[in-house]
Structures are given as structure tokens and as C-alpha cells.
Design an enzyme around this catalytic site. Structure first.
Site, PDB file in Angstrom:
ATOM      1  N   ASP A 169       0.806  -1.226   0.000  1.00  0.00           N
ATOM      2  CA  ASP A 169       0.000   0.000   0.000  1.00  0.00           C
ATOM      3  C   ASP A 169       0.842   1.281   0.000  1.00  0.00           C
ATOM      4  O   ASP A 169       0.314   2.377  -0.057  1.00  0.00           O
ATOM      5  CB  ASP A 169      -0.972   0.012   1.192  1.00  0.00           C
ATOM      6  CG  ASP A 169      -0.267  -0.004   2.539  1.00  0.00           C
ATOM      7  OD1 ASP A 169       0.954   0.224   2.589  1.00  0.00           O
ATOM      8  OD2 ASP A 169      -0.951  -0.227   3.550  1.00  0.00           O
ATOM      9  N   TYR A 211      10.566   4.195   1.494  1.00  0.00           N
ATOM     10  CA  TYR A 211      11.499   3.246   2.128  1.00  0.00           C
ATOM     11  C   TYR A 211      12.923   3.386   1.600  1.00  0.00           C
ATOM     12  O   TYR A 211      13.850   2.831   2.190  1.00  0.00           O
ATOM     13  CB  TYR A 211      11.001   1.809   1.971  1.00  0.00           C
ATOM     14  CG  TYR A 211       9.877   1.485   2.936  1.00  0.00           C
ATOM     15  CD1 TYR A 211      10.143   1.096   4.240  1.00  0.00           C
ATOM     16  CD2 TYR A 211       8.554   1.601   2.548  1.00  0.00           C
ATOM     17  CE1 TYR A 211       9.125   0.817   5.135  1.00  0.00           C
ATOM     18  CE2 TYR A 211       7.519   1.326   3.436  1.00  0.00           C
ATOM     19  CZ  TYR A 211       7.812   0.939   4.728  1.00  0.00           C
ATOM     20  OH  TYR A 211       6.800   0.673   5.626  1.00  0.00           O
TER      21      TYR A 211
END
Ligand SMILES: NC(=O)c1ccc[n+]([C@@H]2O[C@H](COP(=O)([O-])OP(=O)(O)OC[C@H]3O[C@@H](n4cnc5c(N)ncnc54)[C@H](O)[C@@H]3O)[C@@H](O)[C@H]2O)c1
Ligand SMILES: O=P(O)(O)OC[C@H]1O[C@H](O[C@H]2[C@H](O)[C@@H](O)[C@@H](O)O[C@@H]2CO)[C@H](O)[C@@H](O)[C@@H]1O
Ligand SMILES: [Mn+2]
Length: 468
Positions: A172, A267
Site C-alpha cells: 500500500d 522506504y
């Protein structure tokens, strides 16, 4: 007349399950169901959510049968869609995944670096067993998997179930990034654009963001704004998230300033700025602690609150008030702007995906799928996260350009780490595990890799495959 589908949620006790149940209620007219069943290996944990679900479905969805169970046969027989969100080892093991490397000044994170390796070593056997179990009872069910570390899980499921196109791994995070940052492009919403994105899971970049109506690429406009480093004021994300996500979304601005040609996944901060991220971490109180003290507690309180009243309608939990919308679908058929109790993107995305399959809509989703030439200058077997059209025949990737030298260098190194981790898990190989941790750019030192590996083996006991 629409067919009534059946849905199982594996990891029924997940903190994300109440949102998914509410989302299924919200779309009951557009995605009618005859049955929803929760499955978990932890009966006590699941029961809190199961009791909430019973009340929710009794009041909002009486035409669908709702149940929860720890019996796989009851859970997976006669099922069309299995939505999977298991956490092998639970949040307690996540805490150790994060704290062990931080003792040595190395990234301690759920899916990135050594923490992702340890989580992967637990998830690979758990997911393989779960998929085999589901297939025993519902050979043709669609398995839509969120369980992390999705990159490693996807590499393992590709190898063990190579022809199973009904098994789809998703994340997501890119969707959240779009929800948050698309307004920088003239106030657009995520559903106004079609993304082009490539990389490994939690390790990739948006390359284009095409306006659905005009075809204009609005990503350059978004990048220009991000470069100014003042987007928080325009978007107000500080007001919507916790400190971790506020820091993370602000850090995206820094990444775009340093590497302005594309929009990275959040990330990437762990791989591009490991020192900053270690300094920003508290080795005694990691993200796992925040989640245990925050989301996990809140979700349990939420479900127990409903159970204690034995009703939702007319209380502070009333869905009609919470989602005060006449229709739950936007004009373009999406329901991205529905606000969910605990997390917006997660439930929305997986339910949208199920609907695109159910009704053969062929909408675009970012899916983790085998490269096979999608990005021609990357390894053929790499499990790429890329834009795909998804319908009843599965995910069809959209071809994109070659990877640049910067991205290719980063991706091939990360893929070597992921492949070696899966080798280690499937073969029970200590040597491969040592190579995996050594090649990870967050570790990079063989002695340190061995120290981390030995501590993880000791901490994980039976959760890890036996490594010899
Ligand atoms: N891919 C993504 O972008 C994304 C986004 C959010 C969460 N996640 C993942 O979703 C999962 C759930 O996250 P959470 O924070 O809600 O975790 P959680 O610990 O609250 O819930 C996980 C549930 O899975 C159950 N479980 C563990 N092993 C199982 C098995 N073999 N079979 C059935 N149930 C099992 C646990 O008992 C628990 O109830 C995690 O893997 C998390 O990393 C992924
Ligand atoms: O640290 P956690 O458990 O809160 O989150 C880890 C997960 O983070 C990503 O999901 C995000 C999502 O992208 C964002 O919308 C935010 O609002 O919530 C989610 C987390 O709660 C990531 O994609 C997942 O893989 C991680 O598990
Ligand atoms: Mn993710």
C-alpha cells in the site's frame, strides 16, 4: 444481476482487519458478498475483531454470512478471494528484528535491512504453508497478499508456485504516496492519474504520473514542488499522521532534492541515508513499540468498545456518521476518498483490486510480478513492483523504459540480497543467509553479518527454518 462473492481474511486478528470489514460493508452494493470469514492461528487475538465483525455485519450487512475461525477448512472452502495479512512471529518478533541491528548501529526496520531478512526467514515458510492450505480447499481462489516482507515473500511464492497467476503480492506504500502527494499536481487526486513505477517492493521509483483525461505527465510538476521542500504546508501531512510518517514524508522532499529525476518510495530513505535513519531511531523504543502501544492497542479498544455496547448504529462507531457519504463511489468509480477508521490506503487498495478482478475492470494497480523483460536491462527473474492492468486473467504488466545506472546498481544489489534470503529459507542454508546479510547495503561487512545472523537464529528459535 451481480454475482455474490465470498471473501476470507487470513490474519483475521490483524490490526488492519476492522478497516477491511468496514470497507467491505461500504461497498456492499458495488461488490456484493454472500460470505466473509476471518481466519487466524491465534484464536484469542482474532476473537476481539471477530466479535466486532459479528455486530458490524449484523447491523450493516445482514445478507452476508459472517464468521471467524481457526479451522482452515471452514475458512477456505468455497472462497473466491483470500485477503492475506499475516505477521509470522507477531509484533514481539518485529521488536527484536528492529532492536538487534540497532545495537550495532545498523538499520533496524520491519522490512528493510537485517530486520527484513529476519522477518523474511519467518514469513517464507509461513506463507508457503498458508498458500498450500488455501489451495487445498479453494484451488481457484484469488489470493491477494499484503504480508511482509512482500519483496521476499514474492520471490519465494514465484519459485514455489510459479504458475499460480491468482496469487498476487501487493503493497500500500506507493498508493499512500500518491494519495498524499498527487495534490501537488494542481490539486489532483490519486484517482485522477495513472502511475508508472518500477523497482523491488519498498525499493522503487515513480517515473511518470499521467493525467487520466489528458495524458499529461504531471510528475515533473510534483517533483518541482517537492524540490522546494515546503510541501508539508501545502499538503498538511503533519496534521494527519504520527511522527514516524511525518518524518518519512518530509524525508521524501530531501530525496527528491538530492535525486530529482524521479519520485522514490519512502522506504528508500533506509538505503540512501542509513546514518540519518539510525540516528533517528531509538534502539530501546523502536517502531514496533510505537505500533504495540498505538495502533494495536487502539484497534483492540475500538473493537472491544463496539462489543461492550453490542451495537454500532447510533453510537460513536456509527459507520453512517463516520463515512458520511451518500454514495461510496466517486464519479469515476473509485472510492479512494472514503476515510477509514485507522488507515486509509490499505483497505481501499485491496478491495479495489478484488473488484477489478471480480468485474474484469482491467484497472491499473502496482503489482509485484516477475520482470521477464518488463524492464529489459534488469534481471529477468527480478520480482518487480510495476504498473499492471488487472482483470479476471490476472495482472498484465505495462512495459517501461530501461533502468538508469543509479537505479540498476541499487536494484541488482538489493535483488541479490533478496534472492539469497529466499535461498537460505528454502534450502535451510546458513551460508546463503550469511551471504544475504553481507550483500545487503545496510550491513556490508561479513563479520557484522555473522554476528547479526547468529543473534537472529538464537532469538527466533523455531520460527526460523533450521540453518545448517
Ligand atoms: N504490503 C503492505 O504494504 C502492508 C501494509 C500494511 C501491513 N502489511 C503487513 O500486514 C501484516 C499484518 O500487519 P499487522 O500490523 O496488522 O500485524 P498483526 O500482528 O496485528 O496481525 C497479524 C495477524 O496474523 C496472524 N497470523 C500470524 N501467522 C499466521 C498464519 N500462519 N496464519 C494465519 N494467521 C496468522 C497473527 O496471529 C495476527 O493476528 C504484516 O505482515 C504487515 O507487515 C503490509
Ligand atoms: O510501522 P507500521 O506497522 O505502522 O507500518 C508499516 C507498514 O507501512 C506501510 O504501510 C503504510 C501505508 O503505506 C501508509 O498509508 C500509512 O498510513 O500506513 C501504513 C502503515 O500503517 C508499508 O507499505 C507496509 O508494508 C508496512 O508494513
Ligand atoms: Mn508495503
Amino acid at each position: 444481476m451481480k454475482k455474490n462473492f465470498s471473501v476470507a481474511i487470513a490474519g483475521g486478528g490483524s490490526t488492519y482487519t476492522p478497516d477491511m470489514l468496514e470497507m467491505l460493508c461500504l461497498v456492499r452494493e458495488d461488490f456484493p458478498l454472500r460470505k466473509v470469514v476471518l481466519y487466524d492461528i491465534d484464536a484469542d487475538r482474532q476473537e476481539h475483531i471477530g466479535k466486532f465483525g459479528e455486530i458490524l455485519f449484523r447491523e450493516y450487512y445482514p445478507e452476508a454470512e459472517f464468521s471467524y475461525t481457526t479451522d482452515p477448512q471452514k475458512a477456505f472452502e468455497d472462497i473466491d478471494f483470500v485477503l492475506v495479512q499475516i505477521r509470522a512471529g507477531g509484533l514481539k518478533m518485529r521488536e527484536l528484528d528492529e532492536k538487534i541491528p540497532l545495537k550495532y548501529g545498523v538499520i533496524g526496520q520491519e522490512t528493510c535491512g537485517p530486520g527484513g531478512f529476519a522477518y523474511g526467514m519467518r514469513s517464507v515458510p509461513a506463507m508457503i504453508e498458508l498458500v498450500k492450505t488455501i489451495r487445498r480447499y479453494s484451488p481457484e481462489a484469488w489470493i491477494l497478499n499484503y504480508s511482509n516482507p512482500a519483496a521476499i515473500v514474492a520471490e519465494a511464492t514465484k519459485r514455489v508456485f510459479p504458475d499460480d497467476y491468482r496469487l498476487i503480492n501487493i503493497c500500500d506504500m506507493p498508493i499512500s504516496i500518491m494519495d498524499i502527494f498527487c495534490p501537488l499536481a494542481g490539486g489532483r487526486k490519486r484517482t485522477d492519474v495513472e502511475p508508472r513505477y518500477y523497482g523491488l517492493n519498498h525499493f522503487g521509483w515513480f517515473t511518470h504520473m499521467y493525467d487520466k483525461k489528458t495524458g499529461e505527465d504531471v510528475l515533473p510538476e510534483m517533483l518541482e514542488k517537492l524540490k522546494t521542500g515546503d510541501c508539508d504546508r501545502e499538503l498538511g501531512y503533519s496534521g494527519k499522521n504520527d511522527d514516524y510518517w511525518n518524518f518519512t514524508f518530509r524525508h521524501l522532499e530531501k530525496m527528491v532534492q538530492d535525486f530529482p529525476h524521479s519520485l522514490p518510495n519512502t522506504y528508500m530513505q533506509y538505503y540512501l541515508y542509513p546514518d540519518t535513519m539510525v540516528k533517528h531511531s531509538d534502539p530501546n523504543y523502536t517502531r514496533a513499540n510505537t505500533v504495540i502501544d498505538g495502533r494495536e492497542r487502539r484497534v483492540k479498544e475500538y473493537c472491544d468498545g463496539v462489543a461492550s455496547l453490542n451495537q454500532i448504529r447510533g453510537t460513536q462507531y456509527d459507520l453512517d456518521l463516520k463515512y458520511s457519504r451518500g454514495s461510496h463511489l466517486d464519479a469515476d468509480g473509485s472510492f479512494a476518498s472514503a476515510t477509514v477508521a485507522h488507515n486509509d490506503a490499505h483497505a481501499t487498495y485491496i478491495v479495489e483490486l478484488a473488484m477489478s478482478i471480480a468485474y474484469n475492470q482491467n484497472d491499473i494497480f502496482l503489482i509485484i510480478t516477475e520482470n521477464k523483460g518488463i524492464v529489459p536491462n534488469l534481471s529477468e527473474g527480478m520480482m518487480l513492483e510495476v504498473a499492471c492492468r488487472v482483470g479476471i486473467n490476472g495482472a498484465e504488466p505495462l512495459r517501461i523504459q530501461e533502468a538508469g545506472a543509479f537505479e540498476k546498481g541499487l536494484l541488482e544489489g538489493q535483488y541479490a540480497y533478496e534472492k539469497l534470503t529466499v535461498d537460505a529459507a528454502l534450502e535451510g542454508s546458513y551460508q546463503k543467509a550469511l551471504m544475504a546479510l553481507t550483500v545487503s547495503r545496510t550491513v556490508g561487512d561479513a563479520e557484522l553479518a555473522r554476528t547479526l545472523l547468529d543473534e537472529y537464529i538464537a532469538a527466533n528459535g523455531e520460527y526460523f527454518p533450521k540453518l545448517v
